[in-house]
Design a protein around this motif. Structure first.
Motif, short mmCIF file in Angstrom:
data_model
loop_
_atom_site.label_atom_id
_atom_site.label_comp_id
_atom_site.label_asym_id
_atom_site.label_seq_id
_atom_site.Cartn_x
_atom_site.Cartn_y
_atom_site.Cartn_z
N LYS A 243 -9.16 -5.94 -14.86
CA LYS A 243 -10.44 -6.62 -15.14
C LYS A 243 -11.62 -5.71 -14.75
N LEU A 244 -11.58 -4.97 -13.70
CA LEU A 244 -12.73 -4.24 -13.15
C LEU A 244 -12.87 -2.93 -13.92
N GLY A 245 -11.55 -2.52 -14.66
CA GLY A 245 -11.62 -1.30 -15.37
C GLY A 245 -11.33 0.00 -14.12
N THR A 246 -10.34 -0.47 -13.28
CA THR A 246 -10.06 0.60 -12.35
C THR A 246 -8.66 0.49 -11.99
N THR A 247 -8.17 1.07 -11.07
CA THR A 247 -6.80 1.18 -10.51
C THR A 247 -6.71 1.02 -9.03
N ALA A 248 -5.52 0.84 -8.51
CA ALA A 248 -5.27 0.66 -7.05
C ALA A 248 -5.69 2.11 -6.52
N GLU A 249 -5.51 3.18 -7.12
CA GLU A 249 -5.98 4.49 -6.47
C GLU A 249 -7.55 4.74 -6.17
N GLU A 250 -8.10 4.01 -7.49
CA GLU A 250 -9.60 4.42 -7.62
C GLU A 250 -10.55 3.29 -7.10
N VAL A 251 -9.86 2.05 -6.91
CA VAL A 251 -10.94 0.94 -6.34
C VAL A 251 -11.62 1.17 -5.24
N THR A 252 -12.83 1.02 -5.10
CA THR A 252 -13.66 0.95 -3.92
C THR A 252 -13.13 -0.03 -2.74
N ARG A 253 -13.21 -0.02 -1.66
CA ARG A 253 -12.92 -0.87 -0.64
C ARG A 253 -13.61 -2.13 -0.51
N LYS A 254 -15.04 -2.24 -0.96
CA LYS A 254 -15.51 -3.51 -1.20
C LYS A 254 -15.04 -4.24 -2.35
N SER A 255 -14.30 -3.66 -3.19
CA SER A 255 -14.01 -4.56 -4.16
C SER A 255 -12.47 -4.71 -4.58
N ASP A 256 -11.91 -4.30 -3.26
CA ASP A 256 -10.38 -4.34 -3.51
C ASP A 256 -9.84 -5.68 -2.78
N PRO A 257 -9.17 -6.52 -3.76
CA PRO A 257 -8.48 -7.82 -3.53
C PRO A 257 -7.14 -7.50 -2.33
N ALA A 258 -6.67 -6.15 -2.54
CA ALA A 258 -5.31 -6.01 -1.72
C ALA A 258 -5.80 -5.61 -0.19
N ILE A 259 -7.11 -5.35 0.12
CA ILE A 259 -7.72 -4.93 1.24
C ILE A 259 -7.78 -6.45 1.76
N TRP A 260 -8.53 -7.11 1.18
CA TRP A 260 -8.87 -8.62 1.78
C TRP A 260 -7.45 -9.52 1.89
N LEU A 261 -6.71 -9.31 1.19
CA LEU A 261 -5.46 -10.01 1.33
C LEU A 261 -4.66 -9.40 2.56
N GLY A 262 -4.68 -8.08 2.40
CA GLY A 262 -4.20 -7.43 3.85
C GLY A 262 -4.75 -7.88 5.04
N MET A 263 -5.95 -8.07 5.08
CA MET A 263 -6.73 -8.49 6.34
C MET A 263 -6.39 -9.65 6.72
N GLY A 264 -6.04 -10.62 5.64
CA GLY A 264 -5.87 -12.13 6.06
C GLY A 264 -4.29 -12.11 6.64
N GLU A 265 -3.36 -11.04 6.11
CA GLU A 265 -2.09 -11.04 6.64
C GLU A 265 -2.06 -10.45 8.14
N ASP A 266 -2.81 -9.30 8.08
CA ASP A 266 -2.98 -8.88 9.47
C ASP A 266 -3.79 -9.82 10.61
N LEU A 267 -4.51 -10.60 9.99
CA LEU A 267 -5.21 -11.51 10.98
C LEU A 267 -4.06 -12.63 11.30
N ASP A 268 -3.23 -13.10 10.47
CA ASP A 268 -1.96 -13.85 10.60
C ASP A 268 -1.16 -13.49 11.56
N GLY A 269 -0.90 -11.90 11.66
CA GLY A 269 0.08 -11.58 12.70
C GLY A 269 -0.51 -11.56 14.17
N ARG A 270 -1.83 -11.40 14.11
CA ARG A 270 -2.16 -11.60 15.51
C ARG A 270 -2.57 -13.08 16.02
N ILE A 271 -2.72 -14.08 15.11
CA ILE A 271 -2.28 -15.40 15.35
C ILE A 271 -1.08 -15.58 15.95
N GLY A 272 -0.05 -15.03 15.37
CA GLY A 272 1.40 -15.23 15.53
C GLY A 272 1.57 -14.71 17.14
#
Length: 500
Positions: A243-272
């Protein structure tokens, strides 16, 4: 096996209280459905097994509320006061009216209000309320209320922290996620420090209050590189790249949902890690764990993720004030749910109640103890229909407006459109699509009068019409279209595509 031996009388000791306070997290921002009948009350893409564990072992709250911005919410929790009572309604305007003039709000429809800048010195905070009951308190992570946490009674804290320490990477929208990042959003070091505090108190057989105020899930996005890689190939994430016209290799950090999702999973690990250490320390049966967000949010970056709410942070629409909340602890039935309305300023009297104190001894507060309801007491009509107050008399992306939630009814009031009464039935209209004020005029008037009477009683600051209002200046503001779209309306508004 417990790491430290626990004395035989430990079960008679006042319970420990651990608050996991998450930043900028939507009601539907975890894989736990906040409403079992609503598929879009959760985010199935995100893996958070420890949050799911909390829900299995404790009680989830379908209708938990907070302030529309993080700092007022934090003050509500510390003081048990609503934002209109405390006067701390926003963080940004620390220069008074000049701030709004400098930001270009001078010609806007109403004259917005200033906000208190620190916790009132006469307010009783959580550590101050719990210390006479034998507790020691720590606040680890984001404070964001100005002032010194030590002055409020915290014996261990990180000082007057804002969002800044948690953004460990440079503020560069085009920057990629570095390969050597080991402590994203400081969540690992914050957790380690919190665990050290718990261990010290268990050794000393000392009841404690611990607030772990994470910098996640606030922007900028940070996660372990390996966690990001788990999400970049997910079909929904790939669809977003396309949709953004980009790829996993080219997407910027601010626009990358994989980083946001990863942040959530890392947070979950700290909760655990925290949950596991509580168990290992032998205090699980005498410790309450509360997980809640500081304000509502709008996570709409994934295709197919429809939003149950209107609005976002900075607005008192449901999208800005409804938050996820789960609590586990002694006497709380595993896998249970509570449907009554609760709010962040209920936490202080609840903590006092758990600690063996009298919540009624707390003066000039707005919250009530939830302890009996968590233990299974059925709430009466007075509780179910009490008024919860939300007050945001400021401009930013939003505009000056207030709200009251009372049972299934919600009143909104926009100060630039006092001629447009607004009332919603949340039982059938969670998205706040149909304004029923015209057909329920008496009910609207009653709740409106109660709101204004309460505001007068607590000394709330109220925006005034701007004698220098300039419609052309207002229309030139970059947020004008959103303010029109998300402002007052009569009848039914157009349902946005992602609110279904």
């Amino acid at each position: 096996m417990a790491i430290f031996s626990v004395c035989e009388a430990a079960d008679k000791q006042p319970p420990n209280i651990v608050l996991l306070f998450i930043d900028d997290w939507a009601w539907n921002g975890s894989p736990v459905p906040m409403d079992d009948a609503m598929e879009n009350s959760r985010m199935p893409v995100l893996q958070m097994p420890n949050v799911e564990r909390l829900a299995r072992e404790g009680m989830k709250f379908r209708n938990a509320y907070a302030s529309p911005q993080c700092s007022p919410s934090r003050v509500c929790i510390q003081t048990g006061m609503s934002s209109p009572r405390s006067g701390y309604t926003v963080f940004m305007n620390d220069h008074g009216q000049e701030y709004y003039d400098e930001k270009g709000y001078k010609g806007f429809p109403v004259v917005p209000c200033i906000s208190d800048m620190t916790i009132d010195e006469n307010a009783v905070t959580i550590p101050e309320a719990l210390k006479p009951l034998g507790y020691v308190s720590a606040h680890i992570g984001k404070w964001h209320m100005r002032g010194d946490p030590g002055d409020e009674g915290y014996v261990l804290h990180d000082g007057d922290t804002s969002n800044t320490p948690g953004n460990t990477l440079p503020d560069n929208a085009k920057q990629r996620l570095p390969d050597d990042l080991t402590d994203p959003k400081l969540m690992f070091s914050v957790t380690e420090k919190a665990i050290g505090f718990m261990e010290d108190q268990v050794k000393a057989r000392q009841p404690f209050y611990l607030q772990i105020s994470h910098y996640a899930m606030h922007e900028g996005r940070e996660c372990l590189p390996a966690t990001r890689e788990k999400y970049v190939r997910h079909p929904a994430v790939q669809a977003y790249y396309e949709k953004l016209g980009t790829t996993a290799e080219e997407v910027t950090r601010k626009s990358d949902p994989a980083i946001w999702l990863g942040m959530g999973e890392d947070l979950d690990g700290r909760i655990g890690v925290v949950l596991d250490r509580i168990e290992a320390l032998g205090i699980e049966g005498n410790t309450y764990v509360i997980m809640v967000s500081d304000n509502g949010y709008r996570h709409s970056f994934l295709p197919g993720l429809t939003q149950p709410h209107h609005g976002a942070k900075w607005w008192v629409w449901q999208g800005g004030i409804r938050v996820p909340m789960i609590v586990k602890g002694p006497g709380i039935e595993a896998g249970s749910a509570f449907d009554g309305n609760v709010i962040n300023y209920d936490l202080l009297p609840t903590f006092v109640d758990w600690a063996g104190g009298d919540p009624e001894s707390l003066k000039q507060i707005d919250g009530v103890s939830l302890a009996s309801y968590m233990a299974g007491t059925v709430p009466n009509k007075d509780f179910l229909h009490r008024n919860l107050y939300f007050h945001y008399p400021h401009y930013r992306s939003g505009m000056p407006h207030s709200a009251v939630v009372s049972g299934d009814r919600k009143l909104l009031h926009f100060y630039d459109r006092p001629d447009v009464p607004m009332l919603f039935d949340l039982s059938i209209d969670m998205g706040e699509v149909h304004n029923i004020a015209e057909t329920h005029a008496d009910q609207h008037q009653q709740v409106y009068d109660q709101m204004m009477s309460y505001f007068e009683q607590v000394g709330a600051r109220i925006p005034k019409p701007n004698p220098d209002y300039d419609a052309e200046v207002y229309k030139q503001a970059k947020e004008y279209d959103e303010r029109v779209q998300w402002g007052a309306f009569e009848g039914s508004r157009h349902l946005e595509e992602d609110e279904k």
